[in-house]
Design a protein around this motif. Structure first.
Motif, mmCIF file in Angstrom:
data_model
loop_
_atom_site.group_PDB
_atom_site.id
_atom_site.type_symbol
_atom_site.label_atom_id
_atom_site.label_comp_id
_atom_site.label_asym_id
_atom_site.label_seq_id
_atom_site.Cartn_x
_atom_site.Cartn_y
_atom_site.Cartn_z
ATOM 1 N N UNK A 39 0.811 -1.225 0.000
ATOM 2 C CA UNK A 39 0.000 0.000 0.000
ATOM 3 C C UNK A 39 0.842 1.270 0.000
ATOM 4 N N UNK A 40 2.161 1.127 0.065
ATOM 5 C CA UNK A 40 3.026 2.305 -0.013
ATOM 6 C C UNK A 40 3.201 3.074 1.289
ATOM 7 N N UNK A 41 2.601 2.591 2.382
ATOM 8 C CA UNK A 41 2.758 3.286 3.671
ATOM 9 C C UNK A 41 4.189 3.104 4.175
ATOM 10 N N UNK A 42 4.694 4.050 4.962
ATOM 11 C CA UNK A 42 6.042 3.864 5.525
ATOM 12 C C UNK A 42 6.080 2.597 6.379
ATOM 13 N N UNK A 43 7.128 1.785 6.202
ATOM 14 C CA UNK A 43 7.201 0.523 6.949
ATOM 15 C C UNK A 43 7.617 0.765 8.385
ATOM 16 N N UNK A 44 8.598 1.628 8.592
ATOM 17 C CA UNK A 44 9.048 1.930 9.948
ATOM 18 C C UNK A 44 8.319 3.183 10.420
ATOM 19 N N UNK A 45 7.628 3.063 11.519
ATOM 20 C CA UNK A 45 6.878 4.200 12.030
ATOM 21 C C UNK A 45 7.800 5.078 12.861
ATOM 22 N N UNK A 46 7.358 6.291 13.085
ATOM 23 C CA UNK A 46 8.214 7.243 13.791
ATOM 24 C C UNK A 46 8.472 6.833 15.241
ATOM 25 N N UNK A 47 7.445 6.280 15.890
ATOM 26 C CA UNK A 47 7.627 5.873 17.275
ATOM 27 C C UNK A 47 8.428 4.575 17.335
ATOM 28 N N UNK A 66 2.008 -2.318 9.128
ATOM 29 C CA UNK A 66 1.236 -3.033 10.146
ATOM 30 C C UNK A 66 -0.124 -3.482 9.605
ATOM 31 N N UNK A 67 -0.847 -2.579 8.910
ATOM 32 C CA UNK A 67 -2.176 -2.925 8.394
ATOM 33 C C UNK A 67 -2.119 -4.093 7.420
ATOM 34 N N UNK A 68 -1.213 -4.001 6.448
ATOM 35 C CA UNK A 68 -1.135 -5.059 5.433
ATOM 36 C C UNK A 68 -0.637 -6.365 6.042
ATOM 37 N N UNK A 69 0.161 -6.275 7.107
ATOM 38 C CA UNK A 69 0.661 -7.508 7.732
ATOM 39 C C UNK A 69 -0.508 -8.345 8.247
ATOM 40 N N UNK A 100 -6.438 -1.200 -13.425
ATOM 41 C CA UNK A 100 -6.643 -1.859 -12.134
ATOM 42 C C UNK A 100 -6.224 -0.949 -10.986
ATOM 43 N N UNK A 101 -7.097 -0.834 -10.005
ATOM 44 C CA UNK A 101 -6.816 0.091 -8.901
ATOM 45 C C UNK A 101 -5.811 -0.515 -7.920
ATOM 46 N N UNK A 102 -4.694 0.210 -7.711
ATOM 47 C CA UNK A 102 -3.697 -0.207 -6.722
ATOM 48 C C UNK A 102 -3.948 0.572 -5.439
ATOM 49 N N UNK A 103 -4.348 -0.103 -4.370
ATOM 50 C CA UNK A 103 -4.725 0.606 -3.150
ATOM 51 C C UNK A 103 -3.568 1.357 -2.509
ATOM 52 N N UNK A 104 -3.931 2.391 -1.793
ATOM 53 C CA UNK A 104 -2.958 3.179 -1.054
ATOM 54 C C UNK A 104 -3.245 3.076 0.437
ATOM 55 N N UNK A 105 -2.326 3.650 1.180
ATOM 56 C CA UNK A 105 -2.337 3.565 2.637
ATOM 57 C C UNK A 105 -3.715 3.791 3.275
ATOM 58 N N UNK A 106 -4.435 4.809 2.810
ATOM 59 C CA UNK A 106 -5.666 5.169 3.521
ATOM 60 C C UNK A 106 -6.921 4.592 2.883
ATOM 61 N N UNK A 107 -6.768 3.686 1.939
ATOM 62 C CA UNK A 107 -7.946 3.069 1.343
ATOM 63 C C UNK A 107 -8.598 2.100 2.323
ATOM 64 N N UNK A 108 -9.872 1.775 2.031
ATOM 65 C CA UNK A 108 -10.625 0.933 2.955
ATOM 66 C C UNK A 108 -10.076 -0.502 2.959
ATOM 67 N N UNK A 117 -10.560 7.687 -14.103
ATOM 68 C CA UNK A 117 -11.361 6.451 -14.111
ATOM 69 C C UNK A 117 -12.365 6.440 -12.969
ATOM 70 N N UNK A 118 -11.837 6.551 -11.754
ATOM 71 C CA UNK A 118 -12.693 6.736 -10.576
ATOM 72 C C UNK A 118 -11.930 7.679 -9.677
ATOM 73 N N UNK A 119 -12.626 8.335 -8.780
ATOM 74 C CA UNK A 119 -11.925 9.232 -7.882
ATOM 75 C C UNK A 119 -12.609 9.250 -6.539
ATOM 76 N N UNK A 120 -11.775 9.322 -5.499
ATOM 77 C CA UNK A 120 -12.361 9.554 -4.179
ATOM 78 C C UNK A 120 -12.687 11.033 -4.151
ATOM 79 N N UNK A 121 -13.849 11.402 -3.650
ATOM 80 C CA UNK A 121 -14.113 12.833 -3.553
ATOM 81 C C UNK A 121 -13.071 13.385 -2.593
#
Ligand SMILES: [Zn+2]
Length: 338
Positions: A26-34, A51-54, A102-110, A261-265
Motif C-alpha cells: 500500500x506504499x505506507x512507511x514501513x518503519x513508524x516514527x515511534x 502493520x495494516x497489510x501484515x 486496475x486500482x492499486x490501493x494506497x495507505x488510507x484506502x478501505x 477512471x474513478x476518484x475519491x471525492x
C-alpha cells in the motif's frame, strides 16, 4: 553480540533502502516514527509491509508468513532470503501484468480494497502473467453480469438486483428480477464514478456509484458479501470507463486517463449554505467536492465542518489543470442554459 542482534541490524539496514522503506502493498512507511511501533516483513515472500497489510498476510498462511523486524527472532537463512528478495524483486514478479486500469490501493484506502489487492497479488497470483484468465472477471470480456445488494430509494433496506455492465454501449443496467427483460435503469458510464464508502453504505464492502442524468447527480449504494466480487465490480467499472475515455479523449495517454477512471471525492461534509435568493436563511447541507468533473455537490444531511481542510481541498481542485473533458462539460452546461 547475539546473532539475532546482528540479524536485526541487517534487516534494519535493508528496510532503509528506498524500495523497502514503503509497504510492498500500500506504499505506507514501513518503519513508524515511534520506536515502540513494530515493523513487519513476510519471510516467505521476501517483502516488507506495514502493520495494516501484515494483518492480511497473516491470514494467508499458505503463501505468506510474517515476523516483526524488531520484536521477533530472525534466523540467518531468513535474513539472507530477505536480502536476496525485497520489495523491488517481489514487485517485478507479483505485479508483472497488472492491467492499466486496475486500482492499486494506497495507505488510507478501505480494508476490502487493500485486503483483496494482497489476495489477488500473492494468493491468486492474478498479475504474475500466468493466471490471466482470472482477470477476465473484470477486464477482457468488457462485460459483467451479476447480483448486487442495492439500497432502495424510499425504503432504506437493501434488495437483490441484477447488474449488467457492458463495454459494447458503455452502460450499466440493473434489473429488478433475475429474468426481467426490461432494465429498471440504463446508466451511461460517461460521467460515472465509483468509490468505496463502507460507513455511508453501512457495510464493509459498500460501494457508491455516482452518475449524472440530464439535470441531476444520482447515486446507487450497493454491496456484495464477497470482497473479491465487489472489488471485481469496482475494477470492471474502471475497465469500462478506461475503454470509454480512451475513445472519447483520444489521443490522451494512460497517465492522463488514470486519474479520471474513478476518484475519491476530495472532501465530504456539512457546510452552511444560503440562496439562491439573498434573503434565504442559512441551511446546513452535506457537501461533496469532486475532482472528476470539478464540481461541488451538496445534499441535505447534517455534519461537522473543518474549514481549514475545506480551503486546502478547494485550492487543490482549483490548481488542477483543465482537461479536454472539462472544457466539453462546461460547453454542454452553457449550451443548456442558453
Ligand atoms: Zn501496507
Amino acid at each position: 553480540m547475539a546473532s539475532w542482534d546482528r540479524n536485526t541490524i541487517i534487516l534494519l539496514d535493508l528496510v532503509k533502502q528506498p524500495e523497502n522503506a514503503r509497504c510492498a502493498d500500500c506504499g505506507a512507511p514501513v518503519i513508524f516514527t515511534s520506536k515502540l511501533d513494530p515493523d513487519w516483513a513476510s519471510y516467505k515472500l521476501g517483502v516488507f509491509v506495514c502493520l495494516n497489510c501484515s494483518g492480511t498476510h497473516r491470514d494467508l498462511t499458505d503463501v505468506s508468513r510474517v515476523k516483526s523486524i524488531r520484536l521477533d527472532n530472525w534466523e540467518d537463512d531468513l535474513v539472507e532470503f530477505m536480502r536476496r528478495n525485497g520489495n523491488a524483486v517481489a514487485k517485478a514478479q507479483y505485479e508483472k501484468s497488472v492491467p492499466a486500469f486496475y486500482y492499486r490501493p494506497q495507505q488510507h484506502d478501505c480494508v476490502v480494497l487493500r485486503d483483496q489487492w494482497i489476495r489477488a497479488k500473492y494468493a491468486r497470483q492474478e498479475f504474475t502473467g500466468k493466471n490471466g484468465h482470472l482477470q477476465k472477471a473484470y477486464s477482457s470480456a468488457g462485460f459483467c453480469d451479476g447480483t448486487l445488494w442495492k439500497k432502495g430509494k424510499n425504503k432504506r433496506q437493501f434488495q437483490k438486483r441484477r447488474f449488467v455492465l457492458s463495454q459494447d454501449d458503455f452502460t450499466l443496467r440493473y434489473f429488478i428480477k433475475e429474468d426481467s427483460k426490461v432494465a429498471k435503469a440504463i446508466i451511461s458510464v460517461r460521467n460515472m464514478n465509483a468509490v468505496f464508502q463502507p460507513e455511508k453504505v453501512g457495510h464493509q464492502n459498500g460501494l457508491q456509484i455516482t452518475y449524472m442524468t440530464e439535470d441531476r447527480t444520482r447515486n446507487l449504494f450497493v454491496y456484495h458479501e464477497n470482497g473479491q466480487e465487489i472489488v471485481n465490480w469496482f475494477n470492471a467499472v474502471r475497465a469500462v470507463r478506461y475503454a470509454y475515455l480512451r475513445k472519447a479523449l483520444a489521443p490522451a495517454n494512460d497517465s492522463e486517463l488514470m486519474p479520471l477512471l474513478t476518484t475519491r471525492s476530495l472532501k465530504e461534509g456539512y457546510m452552511e449554505k444560503t440562496g439562491p435568493m439573498q434573503w434565504e436563511p442559512f441551511k446546513r447541507r452535506w457537501f461533496v467536492l469532486c475532482s472528476v468533473d470539478r464540481k461541488l455537490l451538496y445534499f441535505k444531511t447534517p455534519m461537522e465542518l473543518e474549514q481549514r481542510d475545506w480551503i486546502k481541498a478547494f485550492q487543490q481542485v482549483i490548481a488542477q489543470p483543465l482537461l479536454p473533458q472539462h472544457y466539453s462539460i462546461e460547453a454542454n452546461m452553457k449550451r443548456k442554459k442558453s
